[in-house]
Design a protein around this motif. Sequence first.
Motif, mmCIF file in Angstrom:
data_model
loop_
_atom_site.group_PDB
_atom_site.id
_atom_site.type_symbol
_atom_site.label_atom_id
_atom_site.label_comp_id
_atom_site.label_asym_id
_atom_site.label_seq_id
_atom_site.Cartn_x
_atom_site.Cartn_y
_atom_site.Cartn_z
ATOM 1 N N THR A 231 39.675 135.114 20.320
ATOM 2 C CA THR A 231 38.541 134.284 20.732
ATOM 3 C C THR A 231 38.712 132.827 20.332
ATOM 4 N N TRP A 232 39.241 132.574 19.119
ATOM 5 C CA TRP A 232 39.154 131.235 18.557
ATOM 6 C C TRP A 232 40.479 130.556 18.214
ATOM 7 N N LEU A 233 41.608 131.278 18.245
ATOM 8 C CA LEU A 233 42.850 130.654 17.787
ATOM 9 C C LEU A 233 43.268 129.482 18.671
ATOM 10 N N GLU A 234 43.149 129.638 19.971
ATOM 11 C CA GLU A 234 43.528 128.555 20.881
ATOM 12 C C GLU A 234 42.682 127.310 20.619
ATOM 13 N N ALA A 235 41.380 127.519 20.404
ATOM 14 C CA ALA A 235 40.492 126.387 20.106
ATOM 15 C C ALA A 235 40.883 125.721 18.790
ATOM 16 N N LEU A 236 41.253 126.539 17.808
ATOM 17 C CA LEU A 236 41.675 125.990 16.517
ATOM 18 C C LEU A 236 42.929 125.140 16.676
ATOM 19 N N TYR A 237 43.882 125.626 17.454
ATOM 20 C CA TYR A 237 45.096 124.852 17.711
ATOM 21 C C TYR A 237 44.770 123.530 18.408
ATOM 22 N N GLU A 238 43.911 123.601 19.412
ATOM 23 C CA GLU A 238 43.587 122.405 20.190
ATOM 24 C C GLU A 238 42.876 121.348 19.345
ATOM 25 N N ASP A 239 42.085 121.796 18.383
ATOM 26 C CA ASP A 239 41.277 120.864 17.589
ATOM 27 C C ASP A 239 41.954 120.416 16.302
ATOM 28 N N PHE A 240 43.088 121.018 15.977
ATOM 29 C CA PHE A 240 43.674 120.794 14.654
ATOM 30 C C PHE A 240 43.980 119.322 14.391
ATOM 31 N N GLY A 241 44.515 118.629 15.385
ATOM 32 C CA GLY A 241 44.849 117.221 15.190
ATOM 33 C C GLY A 241 43.637 116.389 14.815
ATOM 34 N N TRP A 242 42.544 116.606 15.529
ATOM 35 C CA TRP A 242 41.310 115.881 15.219
ATOM 36 C C TRP A 242 40.751 116.304 13.867
ATOM 37 N N MET A 243 40.784 117.595 13.586
ATOM 38 C CA MET A 243 40.287 118.082 12.295
ATOM 39 C C MET A 243 41.033 117.416 11.149
ATOM 40 N N LYS A 244 42.337 117.355 11.285
ATOM 41 C CA LYS A 244 43.175 116.800 10.219
ATOM 42 C C LYS A 244 42.861 115.329 9.968
ATOM 43 N N ARG A 245 42.591 114.596 11.043
ATOM 44 C CA ARG A 245 42.345 113.161 10.898
ATOM 45 C C ARG A 245 40.899 112.827 10.563
ATOM 46 N N ALA A 246 39.963 113.629 11.093
ATOM 47 C CA ALA A 246 38.550 113.254 10.986
ATOM 48 C C ALA A 246 37.783 113.999 9.898
ATOM 49 N N CYS A 247 38.241 115.188 9.497
ATOM 50 C CA CYS A 247 37.523 115.976 8.486
ATOM 51 C C CYS A 247 38.076 115.662 7.102
ATOM 52 N N LYS A 248 37.331 114.889 6.345
ATOM 53 C CA LYS A 248 37.794 114.515 5.007
ATOM 54 C C LYS A 248 37.859 115.714 4.068
ATOM 55 N N THR A 249 37.035 116.725 4.346
ATOM 56 C CA THR A 249 36.977 117.879 3.443
ATOM 57 C C THR A 249 37.976 118.974 3.815
ATOM 58 N N LEU A 250 38.723 118.790 4.904
ATOM 59 C CA LEU A 250 39.662 119.826 5.330
ATOM 60 C C LEU A 250 40.852 119.899 4.377
ATOM 61 N N ASP A 251 41.090 121.086 3.843
ATOM 62 C CA ASP A 251 42.278 121.333 3.022
ATOM 63 C C ASP A 251 43.354 121.883 3.955
ATOM 64 N N LYS A 252 44.204 120.996 4.435
ATOM 65 C CA LYS A 252 45.192 121.354 5.453
ATOM 66 C C LYS A 252 46.107 122.481 4.981
ATOM 67 N N LYS A 253 46.597 122.391 3.770
ATOM 68 C CA LYS A 253 47.532 123.401 3.271
ATOM 69 C C LYS A 253 46.863 124.771 3.154
ATOM 70 N N SER A 254 45.639 124.802 2.625
ATOM 71 C CA SER A 254 44.926 126.076 2.498
ATOM 72 C C SER A 254 44.667 126.692 3.859
ATOM 73 N N MET A 255 44.316 125.832 4.823
ATOM 74 C CA MET A 255 44.050 126.333 6.167
ATOM 75 C C MET A 255 45.314 126.918 6.787
ATOM 76 N N GLU A 256 46.437 126.220 6.641
ATOM 77 C CA GLU A 256 47.699 126.707 7.204
ATOM 78 C C GLU A 256 48.148 127.996 6.518
ATOM 79 N N ASP A 257 48.047 128.025 5.193
ATOM 80 C CA ASP A 257 48.431 129.238 4.458
ATOM 81 C C ASP A 257 47.530 130.413 4.832
ATOM 82 N N GLY A 258 46.224 130.141 4.948
ATOM 83 C CA GLY A 258 45.283 131.204 5.290
ATOM 84 C C GLY A 258 45.540 131.774 6.671
#
Length: 323
Positions: A231-258
Amino acid sequence: VSSAIMFDAGILSCLECLEAMPWSEEEEEKVVSTLNQLDLQYSTAEVLQRVSLEPSTSENPDGIFLQLLEGILCAKDDRSRREMKSLLSVLLKGHLTHGDGSDGNGVNVNKVEINKEILYHICDKCINALLQHCMTATIVEDSGQDRGALMSEIAREADNLHWVVDILIDKKVCDEFVKLWADCSELTTLHSRIPVMYRYEISRITAQLCVAIGRGQVLVSKNLRISLLETWLEALYEDFGWMKRACKTLDKKSMEDGLGQMILTLPLAQQQSLFLKWFDRFLNRGDDCPNIQRAFEVWWRRAFVRRYISEDRSQSQLALYNS
């Protein structure tokens, strides 16, 4: 002392003094304990009113929790909303600002139990609000609505939902939300039809669930894990670039590992399909795609190296048997 020598005037004076004085939390525990231990002829109810409620005047805690949660969701001042969210999270999780919060056996005695139905009621409200805002976002160019205000509303509801899901994870009652989120096909459809600048905050929820599942904090069935990713993986992939740049609270490494660890919990055939799709996407998107290389390496060893070792051992055993 007054009680020991049966000095009634002294007892009354002490009770009056205790009723009037402010107590620290440490003093509060001592006062309550002492008064409960003493066999006094005088009522201590008036002294203890500040720490106890009579059954006739006490309110259902669930009603209070719901009032507080809904108050935060509807708050008009963003700074105050963030502060109260942090405060309520600490209180609900039982994290103290003094003492160790333990009963001596490693059990946190300050952790508050909250009816999960209240939390899921809030989740439903947030998801319905997201649906409404996303529907509006699909026609924002024609409606003349303020784009900035709409982006703010979507981000606000997504942030509210992210906060409640964090509480669900902490309370270990998030399994039902995984199904709820996996079943949000209508929201996913709307998500794909609106500009990424409006929608990327929604994908934080998916990232949050992937991290929790990948860490073993949320345990759900294989079919449900597959459904969530479908349901959601494609959306997560599509939004990842924006999330990484715009979400100050995003822990990129934790998200990738998870995400990687979650994929590794699936049957090997599903792992292969997902990792090969990721491989192609990563080659074409680069940093705008999550880097789950470590998990990819684990899949590679499972699919090829260890299988070959197993086959070699079988062949060696067969050769020994034949000899």
